[in-house]
Design a protein around this motif. Structure first.
Motif: not given
Length: 217
Positions: A113, A116-117, A120-121, A123-124, A126, A179, A183, A185-186
């Protein structure tokens, strides 16, 4: 003339800011790499059937995850073995393994987690990350990241088999593709990562990499 000087200084400051921002972004990518290794390490420990006592790997893993040593005396972890002698391995009891895992206080789900998080941050932002990676990729062999190598995946202890190494520049290429562009997740496993680097191939995740499973029955 004064205006030209101001413009030059502004441009130089702007370039420095971009470089500084990119340094932070690239550092974050390798923080994501560290979280990947952390997740794989925790997963390995949880799946282990047995763990040796006072082992350097266990102490290093505990430091990686908790930031402190598990054993009191690190110098006593690895006993001195004379040439030609076999090391007598003493294994943890189930209670000792349970205590180690309890004090580790990090499950595979927790580690995944966090990993992953963090991705994701990234990717915000990018577009900024893509810009920074491209600035480095265009340097090719002149990039500082082309000179440093890392293990792509978790290095299993107690085995002579080592995971494949990858330059940090190649890691950035894989990171960019999977990533940022796709995009995901891993990060992909090492087989898929190296297939991409070697031929630009993308092995679909639903394709088994086992030679036995792919055989016709």
């Amino acid at each position: 003339m004064f205006c030209l000087i101001i413009l030059s200084l502004t441009f130089a400051y702007s370039q420095t800011t971009v470089k500084s921002d990119c340094d932070v972004k690239l550092d974050n990518i390798f923080k994501a790499y560290n979280l990947k290794i952390k997740y794989e390490t925790v997963q390995y420990i949880y799946n282990a059937k047995a763990l040796p006592k006072n082992d350097l790997f266990l102490n290093n893993s505990f430091e990686l995850i908790r930031g402190i040593s598990y054993f009191e005396k690190k110098q006593d972890i690895t006993p001195e073995i004379k040439s030609g002698e076999l090391e007598n391995v003493e294994w943890m009891s189930k209670e000792e393994m349970d205590l180690y895992i309890e004090r580790l206080n990090c499950t595979p789900d927790d580690a995944y987690k966090e990993y992953e998080v963090f991705l994701q941050n990234i990717q915000l932002e990018k577009e900024m990350y893509l810009k920074c990676i491209d600035m480095e990729l265009v340097k090719g062999d002149e990039s500082e990241y082309a000179k440093d190598e890392i293990f792509y995946s978790f290095k299993h202890p107690w085995t002579s088999l080592l995971p494949p190494k990858i330059t940090k520049l190649d890691f950035l290429k894989v990171f960019k593709e999977y990533i940022l562009i796709d995009e995901k997740r891993e990060m992909p496993d090492s087989v898929r990562a190296f297939a991409f680097l070697n031929c630009g191939c993308k092995i679909p995740p639903f394709v088994s990499l086992s030679p036995t499973k792919n055989k016709k029955q």
